[in-house]
Design an enzyme around this catalytic site. Structure first.
Site, mmCIF file in Angstrom:
data_model
loop_
_atom_site.group_PDB
_atom_site.id
_atom_site.type_symbol
_atom_site.label_atom_id
_atom_site.label_comp_id
_atom_site.label_asym_id
_atom_site.label_seq_id
_atom_site.Cartn_x
_atom_site.Cartn_y
_atom_site.Cartn_z
ATOM 1 N N HIS A 31 -60.416 -50.053 20.754
ATOM 2 C CA HIS A 31 -59.362 -50.769 20.115
ATOM 3 C C HIS A 31 -59.911 -52.623 20.507
ATOM 4 C CE1 HIS A 31 -57.688 -47.942 17.468
ATOM 5 N NE2 HIS A 31 -57.594 -47.196 19.066
ATOM 6 N N ASN A 89 -52.702 -45.212 14.082
ATOM 7 C CA ASN A 89 -54.526 -44.839 13.007
ATOM 8 C C ASN A 89 -53.818 -45.473 12.048
ATOM 9 O OD1 ASN A 89 -55.845 -45.591 15.317
ATOM 10 N ND2 ASN A 89 -56.570 -43.495 15.285
#
Ligand code: HDD
Length: 682
Positions: free
Chosen positions: A72, A145
């Protein structure tokens, strides 16, 4: 004295202040008289080591970077607030959910998973959806997510998963892509990954905008009320703009057209006052319901369809302020799934349990100190106090002698009893017994029923996208045995899907993998499809309007107002960026044609004088502009003159191609039925 050919821009403090600007100083406050020249002997001699101003500046610059996130790394973030719209005191004593209308500040960060910090915004990938709520009882981080399931069931496999998807260890490529041997090798050896794999091959993994994707807490959590009663819960974010995805070819071309496509879109929307919003919903259920399901609610590779447990919207998130500084906020924000507040609790999901360690640990490596919580973006907005002291980069100056508890020094004369708070966080009591084992419950063993449910919940066009994505990715896999193993899993999800992928690759379909548990047919869920839930709106959508010299200004103005009236925005494009003479006025374009290809827009319009259109029909940028819009299934609004460009591109009219005056209506959707004409999907 020698004079510099560069005049100092800094001047002295007095001059700078007169100009209303802060005077430059060193980090230690010493005023700087010259920020253009280092200290040297004469005007052409060597630089002196004595130049503390030069050394401090270069020293600081040399250390500007901190380690990027191991996953990420590429993210875009914004400030905003959560508003409780439907309080749930009967379910949770969390103060954030206590009163209707109560607002809690927050910081949200959206990210890709696989690529580095400088990678592109639109690869096929899961997107991170992390929200830090600065509640008045401490920070709650919901680190989720845009896909409600995860590849693995146990945190011990996370390093393996990430090593497999990152660029290959020997080659250092591919960047930000799952289409390579190691990723498919790993997931095909881990059948539990199949559910997330099929989501990742779907259009969910190529969102049109960060503002147009759902978010999920993924794990089952617990809500705890004031009486200590607990319920299971799953958290959902629903975008008010509706969900929208790109088509694959478009997302690939966007990687060239604008690396920062998502980051720019988010930033520009907020800067324009068009604040992105999501509904926040909970799926609440009890142990009895959990026991009745044919899968385990502690298994993060499973969803509970909303047809089984409905969603209850209890709040909304509004993002209304861009970060002031990318590094200080986006880069330094530290999310911790272990940041939880009274009224919410963890479940025993083995993936979640591992995450509770990993994030705290990673912050020490990224931010370098146990005091990372003092960085403004991470600090709670409520008071906090404890006996933790010192450490690298301590910026607080705690007062008093006693750094232990209990003590009778701080408040002289008071009962030196413990200072813990009875209303503080308590873990919901839960009976646990069993042998210590490295084992996974058999209830985690059905790897195919839910991917099958997902597949069956999609429209035909979405299914074709999934099958084609599998063909694309597997065509990049170099080793036959990996491709075959993937096909053997797909065969358990759906025979038709597996056959289409095998045909698309031009390979024979191997026999299905032996499942641990025989898959069953679960009821399809319409909520899982993007196309079935498409929002017909111009809100959040952008039209690229091509004009040139001699275009009709009144018609351009009319079209722009009509699009804006529907909530859309317009980006004007011309062959030249300078002021152009139009029929009835003058106009400057927002972008030049070759630098503003149509993947950047949701629909395109052309209002051109016939002679300009004739000329553009010989320009590959103009022909590419309409060709891409057509093959990306977008609405095209044209004038009579611009038909010559469409003809050059071989575009046949369909319901999405017509006079520009219809565009405010036609631009609200994409034309899926066109796809069979322009692309050979698997
Ligand atoms: Fe993770 C970052 C989401 C499993 C370890 N993860 C990270 C971020 C998101 C997620 C959104 C970025 C946060 C930000 O914007 O800074 N991760 C998930 C989800 C998971 C998940 C939804 C499964 C449901 N993650 C997971 C596991 C582990 C990690 C099982 C380790 C055992 N994740 C990390 C990390 C990161 C991270 C290495 C990298 C940077 C950071 O934490 O702060 O600790």
């Amino acid at each position: 004295m020698a004079r510099s050919i560069y005049q100092t821009q800094t001047g002295n403090a007095g001059e700078a202040q007169q100009r209303g600007r802060e005077a430059l100083t060193t980090n230690h406050g010493i005023p700087i008289s010259d920020n253009q020249n280092s200290l040297r002997v004469g005007d052409r001699g060597p630089t002196l080591l004595e130049d503390f101003i030069l050394r401090e500046k270069i020293f600081h610059f040399d250390h500007e970077r901190i380690p990027e996130r191991i996953v990420h790394a590429r993210g875009s973030a914004a400030h905003g607030y959560f508003e409780c719209t439907d309080p749930i005191p009967e379910l949770s004593c969390a103060s954030i959910f206590a009163e209707k209308g109560k607002k809690t500040p927050l910081f949200a960060r959206f990210s890709t998973v696989a690529g580095g910090a400088g990678s592109v915004d639109t690869p096929r990938d899961v997107r991170g959806f992390a929200v830090k709520f600065y509640t008045d009882e401490g920070n709650w981080d919901l680190v989720g997510n845009n896909i409600p399931v995860f590849f693995i069931q146990d945190a011990i496999k996370f390093p393996d998963l990430i090593h497999s998807v990152k660029m290959e260890a020997d080659k250092g490529y591919p960047q930000a892509a799952s289409a390579h041997d190691t990723f498919w090798d790993f997931v095909s050896l881990m059948p539990e990954a199949m559910h997330t794999v099929i989501w990742a091959m779907s259009d969910r993994a190529i969102p049109r905008s960060l503002r147009m994707m759902e978010g999920f807490g993924v794990h089952t959590f617990k809500l705890v009320n004031a009486e200590g009663e607990t319920h299971f819960v799953k958290f959902h974010w629903r975008p008010r703009l509706g969900m929208q995805s790109l088509v694959w070819d478009e997302s690939a071309k966007l990687q060239g057209a604008d690396n920062d496509y998502h980051r720019r879109d988010l930033h520009e929307a907020i800067a324009a006052g068009d604040f992105p919003e999501w509904d926040f919903a909970v799926q609440v259920f009890d142990q009895a319901l959990a026991d009745s399901l044919p899968y385990d609610v502690l298994d993060p590779t499973k969803i509970i369809p909303e047809e089984v447990v409905p969603l209850r919207v209890i709040g909304r998130m509004v993002l209304d302020r861009n970060p002031d500084n990318h590094f200080a906020e986006n880069e330094q924000v530290a999310f911790l799934p272990s940041n939880i507040v009274p009224g919410i609790d963890f479940s025993d999901d083995p993936l979640l349990q591992g995450r509770l360690f990993s994030y705290l640990d990673t912050q020490k490596s990224r931010l370098g100190t146990t005091n990372f919580h003092q960085i403004p973006i991470n600090a709670p907005k409520c008071p906090y106090a404890n006996m933790m002291r010192d450490g690298l980069m301590q910026t607080a100056v705690p007062k008093g002698r006693a750094t232990y508890e209990p003590n009778s020094l701080d408040q002289a004369g008071e009962d030196p009893g413990p200072r813990a708070n009875a209303a503080g966080f308590t873990t919901a009591p839960q009976q646990v017994s069993g042998e210590k084992l490295r084992i996974r419950a058999e209830t985690f063993g059905d790897h195919y029923s839910q991917p099958r449910m997902f597949w069956r919940s999609q429209t035909e066009n979405e299914q074709a996208h999934i099958a084609s994505a599998c063909v694309f990715e597997l065509s990049k896999v170099g080793l036959d045995h990996i491709r075959n193993r993937v096909l053997s899993h797909l065969a358990n999800i759906d025979g038709g899907l597996a056959q289409r992928v095998a045909d698309g690759l031009g390979t024979a379909l191997p026999k299905a993998a032996a499942p641990f548990r025989t898959p069953v047919d679960l009821e399809p869920s319409d909520a899982l499809s993007i196309q079935k839930n498409w929002k017909q709106t111009l809100h959040g959508r952008k039209v690229g309007l091509l004009f040139g010299e001699g275009s009709d200004k009144a018609e351009i103005d009319k079209l722009i107002s009509a699009i804006k009236a529907e909530g859309g925005s317009v980006f004007t494009i011309a062959p030249k960026i300078g002021l152009l003479k139009l029929e009835g006025g003058e106009m400057k374009a927002d972008g030049q044609l070759a630098g503003s290809p149509s993947p950047l827009f949701d629909a395109i319009a052309m209002i051109l004088a016939p002679e300009v259109a004739e000329k553009l029909a010989r320009d590959s940028a103009a022909v590419g502009f309409v060709t891409d819009a057509f093959v990306h299934l977008k609405a095209i609004g044209h004038c009579n003159g611009s038909k010559v460009i469409l003809a050059r591109a071989g575009i046949e009219a369909d319901e999405g191609v017509g006079h520009y005056s219809n565009l405010p209506e036609t631009a609200k959707r994409r034309y899926w039925a066109r796809e069979a004409k322009v692309r050979d999907l698997a």
